[in-house]
Design a protein around this motif. Structure first.
Motif, PDB file in Angstrom:
ATOM      1  N   ARG A   1       2.775 -14.554  12.151  1.00 29.72           N
ATOM      2  CA  ARG A   1       2.826 -14.172  10.741  1.00 29.72           C
ATOM      3  C   ARG A   1       3.979 -13.240  10.434  1.00 29.72           C
ATOM      4  O   ARG A   1       4.286 -13.000   9.281  1.00 29.72           O
ATOM      5  CB  ARG A   1       1.534 -13.446  10.343  1.00 29.72           C
ATOM      6  CG  ARG A   1       0.325 -14.286  10.463  1.00 29.72           C
ATOM      7  CD  ARG A   1      -0.892 -13.454  10.215  1.00 29.72           C
ATOM      8  NE  ARG A   1      -1.167 -13.322   8.781  1.00 29.72           N
ATOM      9  CZ  ARG A   1      -2.247 -12.712   8.305  1.00 29.72           C
ATOM     10  NH1 ARG A   1      -3.091 -12.159   9.123  1.00 29.72           N
ATOM     11  NH2 ARG A   1      -2.452 -12.656   7.025  1.00 29.72           N
ATOM     12  N   GLY A   2       4.585 -12.653  11.482  1.00 28.21           N
ATOM     13  CA  GLY A   2       5.684 -11.725  11.266  1.00 28.21           C
ATOM     14  C   GLY A   2       5.224 -10.332  10.901  1.00 28.21           C
ATOM     15  O   GLY A   2       6.017  -9.512  10.440  1.00 28.21           O
ATOM     16  N   ARG A   3       3.947 -10.056  11.072  1.00 28.73           N
ATOM     17  CA  ARG A   3       3.465  -8.700  10.751  1.00 28.73           C
ATOM     18  C   ARG A   3       2.090  -8.475  11.358  1.00 28.73           C
ATOM     19  O   ARG A   3       1.366  -9.418  11.666  1.00 28.73           O
ATOM     20  CB  ARG A   3       3.385  -8.524   9.235  1.00 28.73           C
ATOM     21  CG  ARG A   3       2.323  -9.413   8.635  1.00 28.73           C
ATOM     22  CD  ARG A   3       2.170  -9.158   7.157  1.00 28.73           C
ATOM     23  NE  ARG A   3       1.009  -9.839   6.632  1.00 28.73           N
ATOM     24  CZ  ARG A   3       1.057 -10.722   5.621  1.00 28.73           C
ATOM     25  NH1 ARG A   3       2.202 -11.011   5.056  1.00 28.73           N
ATOM     26  NH2 ARG A   3      -0.050 -11.276   5.193  1.00 28.73           N
TER      27      ARG A   3
ATOM     28  N   GLU B   1      -1.402  -6.163  10.501  1.00 31.39           N
ATOM     29  CA  GLU B   1      -1.941  -5.420   9.368  1.00 31.39           C
ATOM     30  C   GLU B   1      -3.283  -4.785   9.683  1.00 31.39           C
ATOM     31  O   GLU B   1      -3.996  -5.204  10.597  1.00 31.39           O
ATOM     32  CB  GLU B   1      -2.059  -6.339   8.149  1.00 31.39           C
ATOM     33  CG  GLU B   1      -2.761  -7.643   8.429  1.00 31.39           C
ATOM     34  CD  GLU B   1      -2.649  -8.579   7.231  1.00 31.39           C
ATOM     35  OE1 GLU B   1      -3.671  -8.783   6.576  1.00 31.39           O
ATOM     36  OE2 GLU B   1      -1.546  -9.092   6.965  1.00 31.39           O
TER      37      GLU B   1
ATOM     38  N   GLU C   1      -6.643  -0.716   4.651  1.00 34.47           N
ATOM     39  CA  GLU C   1      -6.609   0.742   4.530  1.00 34.47           C
ATOM     40  C   GLU C   1      -8.011   1.337   4.689  1.00 34.47           C
ATOM     41  O   GLU C   1      -8.172   2.430   5.199  1.00 34.47           O
ATOM     42  CB  GLU C   1      -6.005   1.149   3.195  1.00 34.47           C
ATOM     43  CG  GLU C   1      -5.326   2.490   3.318  1.00 34.47           C
ATOM     44  CD  GLU C   1      -4.643   2.922   2.045  1.00 34.47           C
ATOM     45  OE1 GLU C   1      -4.981   2.388   0.974  1.00 34.47           O
ATOM     46  OE2 GLU C   1      -3.774   3.806   2.139  1.00 34.47           O
TER      47      GLU C   1
ATOM     48  N   GLY D   1     -10.077  -6.926  -0.635  1.00 34.74           N
ATOM     49  CA  GLY D   1      -8.965  -6.949  -1.577  1.00 34.74           C
ATOM     50  C   GLY D   1      -8.289  -5.606  -1.738  1.00 34.74           C
ATOM     51  O   GLY D   1      -7.438  -5.431  -2.589  1.00 34.74           O
ATOM     52  N   GLY D   2      -8.650  -4.615  -0.902  1.00 43.26           N
ATOM     53  CA  GLY D   2      -8.012  -3.307  -0.979  1.00 43.26           C
ATOM     54  C   GLY D   2      -6.617  -3.353  -0.378  1.00 43.26           C
ATOM     55  O   GLY D   2      -6.146  -4.399   0.070  1.00 43.26           O
ATOM     56  N   ALA D   3      -5.982  -2.190  -0.359  1.00 41.49           N
ATOM     57  CA  ALA D   3      -4.619  -2.124   0.164  1.00 41.49           C
ATOM     58  C   ALA D   3      -4.623  -2.343   1.672  1.00 41.49           C
ATOM     59  O   ALA D   3      -5.631  -2.141   2.344  1.00 41.49           O
ATOM     60  CB  ALA D   3      -4.010  -0.775  -0.168  1.00 41.49           C
ATOM     61  N   VAL D   4      -3.466  -2.795   2.171  1.00 44.62           N
ATOM     62  CA  VAL D   4      -3.332  -3.124   3.588  1.00 44.62           C
ATOM     63  C   VAL D   4      -2.161  -2.335   4.162  1.00 44.62           C
ATOM     64  O   VAL D   4      -1.074  -2.330   3.582  1.00 44.62           O
ATOM     65  CB  VAL D   4      -3.062  -4.644   3.732  1.00 44.62           C
ATOM     66  CG1 VAL D   4      -2.716  -4.979   5.153  1.00 44.62           C
ATOM     67  CG2 VAL D   4      -4.263  -5.434   3.284  1.00 44.62           C
ATOM     68  N   ILE D   5      -2.421  -1.636   5.285  1.00 44.06           N
ATOM     69  CA  ILE D   5      -1.312  -0.985   5.990  1.00 44.06           C
ATOM     70  C   ILE D   5      -0.657  -2.067   6.841  1.00 44.06           C
ATOM     71  O   ILE D   5      -1.344  -2.767   7.582  1.00 44.06           O
ATOM     72  CB  ILE D   5      -1.840   0.138   6.890  1.00 44.06           C
ATOM     73  CG1 ILE D   5      -2.574   1.161   6.039  1.00 44.06           C
ATOM     74  CG2 ILE D   5      -0.721   0.786   7.672  1.00 44.06           C
ATOM     75  CD1 ILE D   5      -3.417   2.104   6.853  1.00 44.06           C
ATOM     76  N   VAL D   6       0.652  -2.217   6.705  1.00 39.26           N
ATOM     77  CA  VAL D   6       1.273  -3.358   7.361  1.00 39.26           C
ATOM     78  C   VAL D   6       2.474  -2.911   8.180  1.00 39.26           C
ATOM     79  O   VAL D   6       3.195  -1.993   7.793  1.00 39.26           O
ATOM     80  CB  VAL D   6       1.642  -4.427   6.301  1.00 39.26           C
ATOM     81  CG1 VAL D   6       2.671  -3.908   5.337  1.00 39.26           C
ATOM     82  CG2 VAL D   6       2.104  -5.706   6.946  1.00 39.26           C
ATOM     83  N   ILE D   7       2.622  -3.528   9.364  1.00 49.81           N
ATOM     84  CA  ILE D   7       3.804  -3.290  10.188  1.00 49.81           C
ATOM     85  C   ILE D   7       4.569  -4.611  10.239  1.00 49.81           C
ATOM     86  O   ILE D   7       4.187  -5.500  10.996  1.00 49.81           O
ATOM     87  CB  ILE D   7       3.417  -2.855  11.614  1.00 49.81           C
ATOM     88  CG1 ILE D   7       2.500  -1.643  11.552  1.00 49.81           C
ATOM     89  CG2 ILE D   7       4.651  -2.567  12.442  1.00 49.81           C
ATOM     90  CD1 ILE D   7       1.862  -1.307  12.871  1.00 49.81           C
ATOM     91  N   PRO D   8       5.603  -4.784   9.410  1.00 45.91           N
ATOM     92  CA  PRO D   8       6.331  -6.055   9.426  1.00 45.91           C
ATOM     93  C   PRO D   8       7.345  -6.082  10.562  1.00 45.91           C
ATOM     94  O   PRO D   8       7.907  -5.052  10.934  1.00 45.91           O
ATOM     95  CB  PRO D   8       7.038  -6.076   8.068  1.00 45.91           C
ATOM     96  CG  PRO D   8       7.166  -4.649   7.677  1.00 45.91           C
ATOM     97  CD  PRO D   8       6.126  -3.856   8.406  1.00 45.91           C
TER      98      PRO D   8
END
Ligand SMILES: [Zn+2]
Lengths: 585, 125
Positions: A61-63, A65, A68, A371-378
């Motif tokens: 997926r390239g990331r 997640e 939050e 559906g909340g925010a997602v901490i993501v490491i791309p």
């Protein structure tokens, strides 16, 4: 990004988790010393596959997640992971503590992956389903063991106590206890067929009966703790008429198991003793306050999240979610109570399940706020560049997968070496001990065995070199100082022998043979005062053994206390005569 | 963030699910990079729909369609046991393991477990 591959990696990791849940309780292999050693191998290999499936999914997926809402649940686990690594890195005996540290790291990894990936009622339902399938098989095997049918080598290893595929009554008992609230949850599941619900009720009875048959106070206390946790938590977290019924069912089961256990001769006093272990557990936790504090943080975060999720699920009318939330909470609280109540913590190979279950619990609470925010490491690279990372990642996986297999092979070698030891074939034994590789649980034990084999085959200086290595791995391992003293005695180095005996006596003051050896060594070294003290200690520990009296008499003769020596020799002769009479009578 | 990293999170960005700090990073990149800005506008099917409204008879049309589907399709048979797609991979893995374990136990290396050999079992008791 390819959604197909992403879902392939997700399904792979879920399959691995389900296979682990089913196989870990059931797997055993009777060509290693401990028939349950294969569980460690399966656990290590399975966690490795899980971790890599998660890694590959991220690559695809390239990331990577993290919702939050799950962050408060991931932070304490990450802190505990870091702390475990710091403690391991600063330990002077790395090889000896490696298996335990590795297990803790893998358990935390399983927790984190379950938290991130398997936070849904569907995943929880499947895991509990496969676990109860395993519980059925293990329970039926326990039933046959109780009847005296056991086709395997370990038949009767614990007398009449059943141990099933777990290989040990305490371990089996903890597994049964953990399955009790989960089976109740399945029974409570609104999507469950009526026929399967009857099967669940049957499984509960089978679990309870097996818990009684283990005749283990720990197992029964764990079982009661789990049932009571279920009875208290199910109606609290999932308020409905059905869950009240489940609570009544759990209480009846607890009463029946407790009553049958006392009737079947499990001493009620021993049950209370198990309860008194609570104080000991708290004292032990106080010895490593950082780890205990981090665990407490994790438990508190999970409890807070579960409470918030409970309100949301009830408001949304999400019946399945609220039911599995309740069941997982009950299992988590029950595991905590059971591990605090058992004297040496929960048996490690059964408690591993508590971690993925806790992770799923966390995942479910995060789901409540979809559906909340997602901490993501791309990843800062495109699809083709990411695909180029596949080969090295696979190579790393293969490299790491080598270790569990190598360690399992070591367990087989260790057992083979012991087999040759029992036949006094020391050369063969030494050759097999040599093949036990570092990192496996029996590594230190194998070094100790190797030294004993040298000692038995009259090679004391080689034995001493290996004992020194054992002390480097784990000082005061088993009876290493006593064995060292025997090796020194063979070399007629009486001063060193005497010193080693003294060290062993400090560690193990009720070990009579050590005092007897010490008396001999001290006498030969010319230290008659010490020799007399040691001989008297041996005599006090084993008053019926004439050899100790003779040894003391010889010391008295050297000290020119002839009268006392004569008296002792008479006593020894009397004891020998009595011993000769006894077998005839 | 470089272009690839921004494109790797584009769906989360368009669904407005990034954390504020990450969103600010993406915004900053989009301001300075017209290439990504264009790609993102094209890739997001929802970006042009902000002012669109549903047709007035949508509800009626959906109801009719549902009724038609319900009458045409036989009711699905209730699944007694959940033999879903997760079932078979697990069964296959377990079968492979059991096969391996039996093969190893039968023809594998090593001696029978010494912990449970009669003499040591006696000592354990
Ligand atoms: Zn760009």
């Amino acid at each position: 990004m390819s959604a197909k591959m992403t879902s392939f990696w997700f399904r792979t990791s879920e399959t691995v988790l389900l296979v682990l849940a089913f196989m870990l309780p059931l797997a055993f292999f009777l060509r290693t010393y401990d028939g349950a050693a294969i569980k460690t191998t399966l656990f290590e290999a399975g966690t490795l596959v899980l971790a890599f499936a998660w890694l590959f999914k991220g690559l695809e997926r390239g990331r990577w997640e993290l919702p939050e809402s799950a962050r408060p649940l991931a932070l304490p686990a990450l802190a505990l992971l870091a702390w475990t690594i710091v403690v391991f890195a600063s330990s002077p005996y790395k090889l000896a503590v490696l298996p335990a540290a590795l297990k803790q790291v893998l358990l935390l990894l399983i927790y984190l992956i379950a938290l991130l990936e398997f936070g849904g009622a569907g995943s929880a339902r499947r895991l509990v389903g496969w676990l109860s399938a395993a519980a059925w098989l293990a329970g039926l095997y326990g039933f046959f063991q109780r009847l005296g049918f056991d086709p395997f080598l370990w038949k009767g290893s614990f007398g009449p106590r059943v141990f099933s595929t777990l290989g040990d009554p305490d371990r089996f008992g903890f597994f049964l206890a953990l399955c009790a609230p989960l089976t109740l949850t399945q029974w409570l599941d609104p999507e469950r067929d009526w026929f399967l619900r009857w099967l669940d009720a049957g499984l509960l009875i089978l679990l309870g009966a097996n818990a009684v048959w283990t005749q283990s106070a720990n197992a029964i206390v764990s079982f009661l703790a789990m049932c009571l946790a279920g009875a208290a938590i199910l109606p609290l977290v999932c308020p409905s008429k059905e869950s009240l019924k489940a609570a009544v069912l759990a209480s009846c089961l607890a009463l029946a198991v407790g009553g049958c256990a006392v009737l079947a001769g499990v001493d009620a006093k021993r049950l209370l003793e198990a309860l008194s272990a609570l104080g000991r557990s708290i004292a032990e936790a106080a010895q490593s306050p950082v780890a205990a504090g981090l665990r407490l943080w994790l438990a508190a975060a999970l409890a807070a999240a579960a409470w918030r999720a409970r309100r949301l699920f009830v408001k949304q009318g999400a019946l399945s979610e609220s039911c599995y939330l309740a069941g997982l909470c009950a299992a988590a609280v029950g595991s905590l109570a059971a591990s605090a109540l058992s004297p040496d913590g929960p048996p490690s190979s059964a408690s591993w399940l508590a971690w993925p279950l806790a992770g799923m619990l966390g995942g479910l609470t995060a789901l409540a706020r979809r559906g909340g925010a997602v901490i993501v490491i791309p990843l800062p690279m495109g699809e083709t560049a990411r695909q180029r990372l596949y080969a090295p990642a696979l190579l790393a996986f293969a490299g790491l997968a080598f270790f569990p297999l190598r360690w399992f092979d070591s367990e087989i070698e260790h057992n083979t070496a012991l087999y040759h030891c029992n036949r006094r074939d020391w050369d063969q034994a030494l050759a097999h001990f040599e093949r036990v590789s570092p990192g496996t649980e029996s590594y230190v034990m194998a070094q100790y065995g190797k030294a004993s084999a040298y000692l038995e085959s009259d090679r004391p200086s080689e034995a001493l070199a290996v004992y020194a290595a054992v002390e480097g791995l784990s000082p005061d391992f088993m009876r290493v100082h006593y064995e060292k003293a025997l090796a020194y005695a063979k070399l007629e180095d009486w001063n060193n022998a005497s010193a080693s005996h003294a060290r062993q006596a400090q560690l193990d003051p009720s070990f009579a043979a050590n005092y007897a050896g010490w008396a001999q060594s001290a006498k030969r070294a010319g230290d008659l005062i010490t020799a007399e003290m040691a001989a008297k200690a041996a005599m006090a520990l084993e008053p019926g053994d004439p050899a100790h009296q003779t040894a003391l008499a010889e010391i008295y003769m050297k000290e020119r206390r002839v009268a006392e020596a004569r008296k002792l020799e008479k006593q020894a002769a009397q004891l020998r005569r009595e011993a000769r009479k006894k077998p005839q009578g | 963030m470089n272009c690839e990293a921004v494109l790797n999170v584009e769906d989360l960005y368009t669904e407005d699910r990034l954390t504020p700090s990450r969103k600010a990073q993406v915004d900053a990149h989009l301001k300075s990079c017209p290439l990504c800005g264009g790609k993102l506008a094209k890739a997001s099917p929802l970006s042009g729909l902000k002012s669109a409204s549903a047709p007035k008879d949508l509800k009626e049309r959906m109801k009719k369609l549902l009724a038609k589907l319900e009458s045409a399709e036989p009711a699905p048979a209730p699944e007694a046991l959940s033999m879903d797609s997760e079932f078979w991979p697990v069964v296959a893995s377990i079968a492979i393991y059991l096969g391996l374990a039996l093969a190893l136990a039968w023809a594998g290396p090593g001696a029978p477990s010494q912990k449970y050999s009669p003499a040591t079992a006696e000592a354990l008791r």
